[in-house]
Design a protein around this motif. Sequence first.
Motif, mmCIF file in Angstrom:
data_model
loop_
_atom_site.group_PDB
_atom_site.id
_atom_site.type_symbol
_atom_site.label_atom_id
_atom_site.label_comp_id
_atom_site.label_asym_id
_atom_site.label_seq_id
_atom_site.Cartn_x
_atom_site.Cartn_y
_atom_site.Cartn_z
ATOM 1 N N PRO A 387 0.833 -1.235 -0.012
ATOM 2 C CA PRO A 387 0.012 0.118 -0.025
ATOM 3 C C PRO A 387 0.811 1.193 0.165
ATOM 4 O O PRO A 387 2.148 1.209 0.250
ATOM 5 C CB PRO A 387 -0.764 -0.165 1.259
ATOM 6 N N SER A 388 0.246 2.547 -0.176
ATOM 7 C CA SER A 388 0.928 3.626 -0.219
ATOM 8 C C SER A 388 0.477 4.336 1.025
ATOM 9 O O SER A 388 1.279 5.309 1.466
ATOM 10 C CB SER A 388 0.519 4.670 -1.449
ATOM 11 N N THR A 389 -0.669 3.988 1.716
ATOM 12 C CA THR A 389 -0.660 4.704 3.050
ATOM 13 C C THR A 389 -1.074 3.553 4.079
ATOM 14 O O THR A 389 -1.480 2.225 3.382
ATOM 15 C CB THR A 389 -1.947 5.500 2.824
ATOM 16 N N VAL A 390 -1.010 3.670 5.366
ATOM 17 C CA VAL A 390 -1.544 2.505 6.307
ATOM 18 C C VAL A 390 -2.364 3.321 7.488
ATOM 19 O O VAL A 390 -2.067 4.746 7.364
ATOM 20 C CB VAL A 390 -0.269 2.176 6.700
ATOM 21 N N ASN A 391 -2.989 2.544 8.164
ATOM 22 C CA ASN A 391 -3.709 3.175 9.272
ATOM 23 C C ASN A 391 -2.931 2.741 10.577
ATOM 24 O O ASN A 391 -2.120 1.924 10.634
ATOM 25 C CB ASN A 391 -4.815 2.615 9.657
ATOM 26 N N ALA A 392 -2.952 3.693 11.635
ATOM 27 C CA ALA A 392 -2.302 3.085 13.050
ATOM 28 C C ALA A 392 -2.836 3.532 14.100
ATOM 29 O O ALA A 392 -3.800 4.042 14.376
ATOM 30 C CB ALA A 392 -0.910 4.180 13.178
ATOM 31 N N GLU A 393 -3.023 2.097 15.077
ATOM 32 C CA GLU A 393 -3.692 2.185 16.276
ATOM 33 C C GLU A 393 -2.667 2.587 17.215
ATOM 34 O O GLU A 393 -1.702 2.160 17.613
ATOM 35 C CB GLU A 393 -4.140 0.832 16.321
ATOM 36 N N VAL A 394 -3.146 3.640 17.860
ATOM 37 C CA VAL A 394 -2.356 4.565 18.897
ATOM 38 C C VAL A 394 -2.858 4.253 20.374
ATOM 39 O O VAL A 394 -4.014 4.482 20.359
ATOM 40 C CB VAL A 394 -1.990 5.782 18.445
ATOM 41 N N THR A 395 -2.049 4.026 21.399
ATOM 42 C CA THR A 395 -2.366 3.717 22.468
ATOM 43 C C THR A 395 -1.610 4.704 23.387
ATOM 44 O O THR A 395 -0.367 4.684 23.410
ATOM 45 C CB THR A 395 -2.456 2.524 23.044
ATOM 46 N N GLY A 396 -2.241 5.533 24.406
ATOM 47 C CA GLY A 396 -1.504 6.363 25.477
ATOM 48 C C GLY A 396 -2.579 7.060 26.134
ATOM 49 O O GLY A 396 -3.760 6.897 26.137
ATOM 50 N N GLU A 397 -1.858 8.263 26.694
ATOM 51 C CA GLU A 397 -2.782 9.014 27.653
ATOM 52 C C GLU A 397 -3.731 9.817 26.901
ATOM 53 O O GLU A 397 -3.197 10.241 25.835
ATOM 54 C CB GLU A 397 -1.702 9.932 28.362
ATOM 55 N N GLU A 398 -5.086 10.076 27.224
ATOM 56 C CA GLU A 398 -6.036 10.777 26.926
ATOM 57 C C GLU A 398 -5.660 12.118 26.139
ATOM 58 O O GLU A 398 -5.992 12.268 25.058
ATOM 59 C CB GLU A 398 -7.215 10.644 27.272
#
Length: 453
Positions: A387-398
């Motif tokens: 792909p030329s783009t991807v998604n990211a699942e981010v976890t951290g402080e709100e």
Amino acid sequence: MDPRLCGAGGENEKMDRWIESPWVLRILALFLAILLYMSVNVEEVDLKKKTENVPNDNVATIEDVPVDVYYDSDNLVVSGVPQTVSVTIEGPKSIVQSTKALKDFKVYVDLSNLGVGTHDVPIKYDNISNQLKVKIEPAYAEVSIQEKVTKEFKVGAEISDGMLGNGYQVDSLSVSPKTVEITGAKDVINQIAYVKATLDSDELIDGEFTGKARVRVLDSELNKLDVAVDPETVEVTVKVKNPNKKVPVSVKEIGNPPEGVSIKDIDIDPKEVTVYGKESALDKLNNVEINIDLSKIKRDTVKEVPIHLKEGLNYVSPQKVKVVVSVDKRTKPKEDENGTAEITPDDNQTQTNDTNSPNSVITKTIADIPIETRGLSNDYVLDSMSPSTVNAEVTGEESVVDKLSKDDFSLFIDLSGLTVGEHQLKIEGDGPNNTDWKLSDDQVNVQLSVKKR
């Protein structure tokens, strides 16, 4: 008769006789002649001075008159003839002025009947009126006549290290055409030690580059020789390389943890990186070092730390590493007003139990993060990328995660060293600090083809 009158008459008679004396007349005449001579001489001196102060329009000097040379130019080489001379003409004013204005005369040396060797020859003129006196400066020239020789020489290419991009070095240099013909006097041709074409460029070279370079002909002491070169310029092509080396990443701990905090573990991902640069710099490189300031670590922390390179190195992949710092937090007694110690929960416990805290941990998906390409050779073209783009699942402080967007990511694939065909590459890059993130895809498929010239 009054005797006094008789005495006066005698005196007058004596005066008359003295004046009428021929010697007196001669002396008087000589005195008058001297006065007349002196008067005339003074006038001539004054006239001469006035004349000297007036410009003489009957004389003119013509500077930088070119000198023609007559000789067998097909077989001989001549040196020592001045390129220009000064010509002074004197005569009738009108002829001097017209000659100076028109400059329709020639100055030349005639070597037609002279053989190989050194000769003192007069510098002559033609088409100047016989009514003028002519003076040429210099009047003679010491001329060397030698056999003309043409010889073929191989051209060596050069390039300055200052023209190369940081960390790049020359892989190969080639010249087209590889040889040139050099024509000159036989003894000058025998002095040739170097035939060089030095490439020049206004931009730093970090890929294959072709440019024109003027050919220089030098003796053993690097003095330029007076010869004719055919062709005068050649094409120089330079190919560069960017050597690389895999080295481990080490952590340099700075400062001490805050009171009540102890460092349990420091983990690095990845543990190795690829560094690009000059071979001389890579040979001395055993590892790359990142700094972690422990005085700012109060809880379990995830950080993206950039890698800084030393001189002679120009690129590292990836450019940042993820550092995970795990801590042990000790509870510490706090005395109340009565001196009784009570146990205070640590920060992690407080954050975990208080669900309404602004530091609550959340997970967020960031879509359509672009992937850049790096290191593609100038010889190839990227036909496809998926792909030329991807998604990211981010976890951290709100409070941190809520503000994130795709601009907080810098993702890329490294095409360095790839050739024609299909390739599968790992996605590399950086993301937001103090978060955990995972990409929807961690690899990209690319197709390369040869660039058309």
